[in-house]
Design a protein around this motif. Structure first.
Motif, PDB file in Angstrom:
ATOM      1  N   VAL A 116     -27.130 -16.374 -10.466  1.00  0.00           N
ATOM      2  CA  VAL A 116     -27.719 -15.421  -9.949  1.00  0.00           C
ATOM      3  C   VAL A 116     -28.114 -14.681 -11.418  1.00  0.00           C
ATOM      4  CG1 VAL A 116     -28.397 -12.720  -8.593  1.00  0.00           C
ATOM      5  CG2 VAL A 116     -27.707 -15.348  -7.163  1.00  0.00           C
ATOM      6  N   ILE A 117     -29.512 -14.223 -11.961  1.00  0.00           N
ATOM      7  CA  ILE A 117     -28.870 -13.194 -13.206  1.00  0.00           C
ATOM      8  C   ILE A 117     -29.652 -12.223 -12.598  1.00  0.00           C
ATOM      9  CG2 ILE A 117     -29.311 -13.553 -15.235  1.00  0.00           C
ATOM     10  CD1 ILE A 117     -27.962 -15.919 -14.855  1.00  0.00           C
ATOM     11  N   GLU A 118     -28.735 -10.865 -12.871  1.00  0.00           N
ATOM     12  CA  GLU A 118     -29.366 -10.161 -13.019  1.00  0.00           C
ATOM     13  C   GLU A 118     -30.222  -9.187 -14.003  1.00  0.00           C
ATOM     14  OE1 GLU A 118     -28.908  -5.298 -11.426  1.00  0.00           O
ATOM     15  OE2 GLU A 118     -27.935  -5.699 -12.291  1.00  0.00           O
ATOM     16  N   GLY A 119     -31.845  -9.185 -14.287  1.00  0.00           N
ATOM     17  CA  GLY A 119     -31.967  -8.939 -15.402  1.00  0.00           C
ATOM     18  C   GLY A 119     -32.395  -7.122 -15.763  1.00  0.00           C
ATOM     19  N   ASN A 120     -32.474  -6.550 -17.033  1.00  0.00           N
ATOM     20  CA  ASN A 120     -32.414  -4.774 -17.504  1.00  0.00           C
ATOM     21  C   ASN A 120     -33.250  -4.375 -17.392  1.00  0.00           C
ATOM     22  OD1 ASN A 120     -31.508  -2.507 -17.704  1.00  0.00           O
ATOM     23  ND2 ASN A 120     -29.507  -3.336 -19.176  1.00  0.00           N
ATOM     24  N   SER A 121     -33.886  -2.899 -17.044  1.00  0.00           N
ATOM     25  CA  SER A 121     -35.006  -2.315 -17.134  1.00  0.00           C
ATOM     26  C   SER A 121     -35.643  -1.953 -18.077  1.00  0.00           C
ATOM     27  CB  SER A 121     -35.240  -1.825 -15.993  1.00  0.00           C
ATOM     28  OG  SER A 121     -35.069  -0.472 -16.084  1.00  0.00           O
ATOM     29  N   HIS A 122     -33.787  -1.369 -19.028  1.00  0.00           N
ATOM     30  CA  HIS A 122     -33.714  -0.477 -19.913  1.00  0.00           C
ATOM     31  C   HIS A 122     -32.869  -1.973 -21.112  1.00  0.00           C
ATOM     32  CE1 HIS A 122     -33.559   2.916 -17.723  1.00  0.00           C
ATOM     33  NE2 HIS A 122     -32.485   2.366 -17.248  1.00  0.00           N
ATOM     34  N   SER A 123     -33.816  -1.521 -22.212  1.00  0.00           N
ATOM     35  CA  SER A 123     -32.950  -2.758 -23.652  1.00  0.00           C
ATOM     36  C   SER A 123     -31.413  -2.328 -23.834  1.00  0.00           C
ATOM     37  CB  SER A 123     -33.970  -2.954 -24.639  1.00  0.00           C
ATOM     38  OG  SER A 123     -33.511  -1.525 -24.943  1.00  0.00           O
ATOM     39  N   PRO A 124     -30.621  -3.440 -23.607  1.00  0.00           N
ATOM     40  CA  PRO A 124     -31.801  -4.836 -24.294  1.00  0.00           C
ATOM     41  C   PRO A 124     -31.542  -5.526 -22.641  1.00  0.00           C
ATOM     42  CG  PRO A 124     -29.210  -4.706 -24.422  1.00  0.00           C
ATOM     43  CD  PRO A 124     -29.671  -3.541 -23.999  1.00  0.00           C
ATOM     44  N   HIS A 125     -32.653  -6.222 -22.584  1.00  0.00           N
ATOM     45  CA  HIS A 125     -33.003  -6.480 -21.286  1.00  0.00           C
ATOM     46  C   HIS A 125     -32.099  -8.104 -20.836  1.00  0.00           C
ATOM     47  CE1 HIS A 125     -36.371  -3.702 -21.529  1.00  0.00           C
ATOM     48  NE2 HIS A 125     -37.055  -4.266 -22.534  1.00  0.00           N
ATOM     49  N   PHE A 126     -31.680  -8.904 -21.524  1.00  0.00           N
ATOM     50  CA  PHE A 126     -31.853  -9.965 -20.930  1.00  0.00           C
ATOM     51  C   PHE A 126     -30.320 -10.368 -20.974  1.00  0.00           C
ATOM     52  CE2 PHE A 126     -35.647 -10.619 -23.757  1.00  0.00           C
ATOM     53  CZ  PHE A 126     -36.624 -11.052 -22.990  1.00  0.00           C
ATOM     54  N   GLY A 127     -29.227  -9.361 -22.042  1.00  0.00           N
ATOM     55  CA  GLY A 127     -27.920  -9.554 -22.231  1.00  0.00           C
ATOM     56  C   GLY A 127     -27.232  -8.846 -23.312  1.00  0.00           C
ATOM     57  N   ALA A 128     -26.502  -8.642 -23.345  1.00  0.00           N
ATOM     58  CA  ALA A 128     -25.839  -7.770 -24.214  1.00  0.00           C
ATOM     59  C   ALA A 128     -25.977  -8.616 -25.847  1.00  0.00           C
ATOM     60  CB  ALA A 128     -24.457  -7.166 -24.165  1.00  0.00           C
ATOM     61  N   VAL A 129     -26.116  -7.455 -26.888  1.00  0.00           N
ATOM     62  CA  VAL A 129     -26.345  -8.548 -28.125  1.00  0.00           C
ATOM     63  C   VAL A 129     -25.671  -7.675 -29.820  1.00  0.00           C
ATOM     64  CG1 VAL A 129     -28.124  -9.768 -27.593  1.00  0.00           C
ATOM     65  CG2 VAL A 129     -29.256  -7.803 -28.402  1.00  0.00           C
ATOM     66  N   ALA A 130     -26.019  -8.292 -30.128  1.00  0.00           N
ATOM     67  CA  ALA A 130     -25.145  -7.093 -31.605  1.00  0.00           C
ATOM     68  C   ALA A 130     -25.936  -7.968 -32.706  1.00  0.00           C
ATOM     69  CB  ALA A 130     -23.583  -7.481 -32.410  1.00  0.00           C
ATOM     70  N   ILE A 131     -25.838  -7.524 -33.891  1.00  0.00           N
ATOM     71  CA  ILE A 131     -25.703  -7.868 -35.119  1.00  0.00           C
ATOM     72  C   ILE A 131     -24.798  -7.909 -35.983  1.00  0.00           C
ATOM     73  CG2 ILE A 131     -27.750  -8.494 -37.533  1.00  0.00           C
ATOM     74  CD1 ILE A 131     -28.855  -8.639 -34.954  1.00  0.00           C
ATOM     75  N   GLY A 132     -24.067  -9.473 -36.485  1.00  0.00           N
ATOM     76  CA  GLY A 132     -22.314  -9.194 -36.432  1.00  0.00           C
ATOM     77  C   GLY A 132     -21.507  -8.413 -36.076  1.00  0.00           C
ATOM     78  N   LYS A 133     -21.472  -7.649 -36.663  1.00  0.00           N
ATOM     79  CA  LYS A 133     -20.271  -6.939 -36.380  1.00  0.00           C
ATOM     80  C   LYS A 133     -20.612  -5.394 -35.039  1.00  0.00           C
ATOM     81  CE  LYS A 133     -16.081  -4.174 -36.752  1.00  0.00           C
ATOM     82  NZ  LYS A 133     -15.116  -4.860 -36.174  1.00  0.00           N
TER      83      LYS A 133
END
Ligand SMILES: Cc1cc2nc3c(=O)[nH]c(=O)nc-3n(C[C@H](O)[C@H](O)[C@H](O)COP(=O)(O)O)c2cc1C
Length: 158
Positions: A116-133
Motif C-alpha cells: 500500500v503506497i500513500e501519495g502526497n497532495s503536497h510536493s514531493p508527491h511520489f516520495g522524498a527526493v534530493a539532488i546530490g547531498k
C-alpha cells in the motif's frame, strides 16, 4: 513488535543521510525502525516488517542494482508483503537526472508485491527526493515520509 524496515543503497553517503532522516520520522511516531543497506537485508526482515521504506541513488534513471537484486530475491516470499505499507526515496546527480523515475521504479516493485503506497497532495508527491547531498528541505521531506508511513501503519493496525 511492529517495526518499519528502512532499506538504502548509497555509494557516497547522500542516500544514507536520507535513510537516517526517514528513520527519525518513523521513530517520532513511536514505531521501531530497522535500517540496513540493501545488500544486508534478509528477506524475512521484509516479511516481518509492517512497513518498508526503500531508497537508492539514481542509477541510469532507475533503482540501483543491489536494491533491484534484493527485490528479485524477494520473489521467494512473493505474496507475503501484501498489504504492508511502502514508501520510497532517492537522490540523483542532477536536476532532470531521473530522481522521480527512480522513486517510481521502487514504488512499482512494491505495488507488484501488493503493498500500500500513500501519495502526497503536497510536493514531493511520489516520495522524498534530493539532488546530490540532501539539503534541509529534502531532509524534512524524508522525516515526513517516515512519519506518514508510520501513521498509516498504525491506522491500518499492522
Ligand atoms: C552507476 C551510477 C549511475 C548513475 N546514474 C545517474 C543518473 O542516471 N542520473 C543522475 O542524475 N545521477 C546518476 N548518478 C549519480 C547519483 O545518483 C548521485 O550522485 C547520488 O546523489 C549518489 O547518492 P549516494 O551518495 O547515496 O551514493 C549515478 C551514479 C552512479 C554511481
Amino acid at each position: 513488535m511492529s517495526y518499519v524496515l528502512v532499506i538504502y543503497e548509497s555509494r557516497t553517503g547522500n542516500v544514507k543521510e536520507m535513510a537516517d532522516a526517514v528513520s527519525e520520522g518513523v521513530r517520532e511516531e513511536g514505531l521501531e525502525v530497522k535500517i540496513f543497506p540493501a545488500n544486508k537485508v534478509e528477506i524475512d526482515d521484509m516479511v516481518n516488517a509492517s512497513g518498508i521504506i526503500a531508497g537508492t541513488f539514481t542509477s541510469y534513471g532507475i533503482v540501483a542494482g543491489e536494491m533491484k537484486t534484493l527485490f528479485d530475491v524477494s520473489v521467494k516470499r512473493h505474496g507475503r508483503l501484501q498489504g504492508k505499507v511502502g514508501g520510497a526515496f532517492a537522490s540523483a546527480g542532477g536536476v532532470g537526472g531521473g530522481v522521480e523515475t527512480t522513486v517510481l521504479s521502487i514504488i512499482q516493485m512494491m505495488l507488484v508485491h501488493g503493498m500500500v503506497i500513500e501519495g502526497n497532495s503536497h510536493s514531493p508527491h511520489f516520495g522524498a527526493v534530493a539532488i546530490g547531498k540532501p539539503d534541509e528541505k529534502s531532509l524534512k521531506s524524508c522525516r515526513d515520509l517516515g512519519k506518514r508511513v508510520a501513521v498509516l501503519v498504525k491506522k491500518l493496525g499492522l
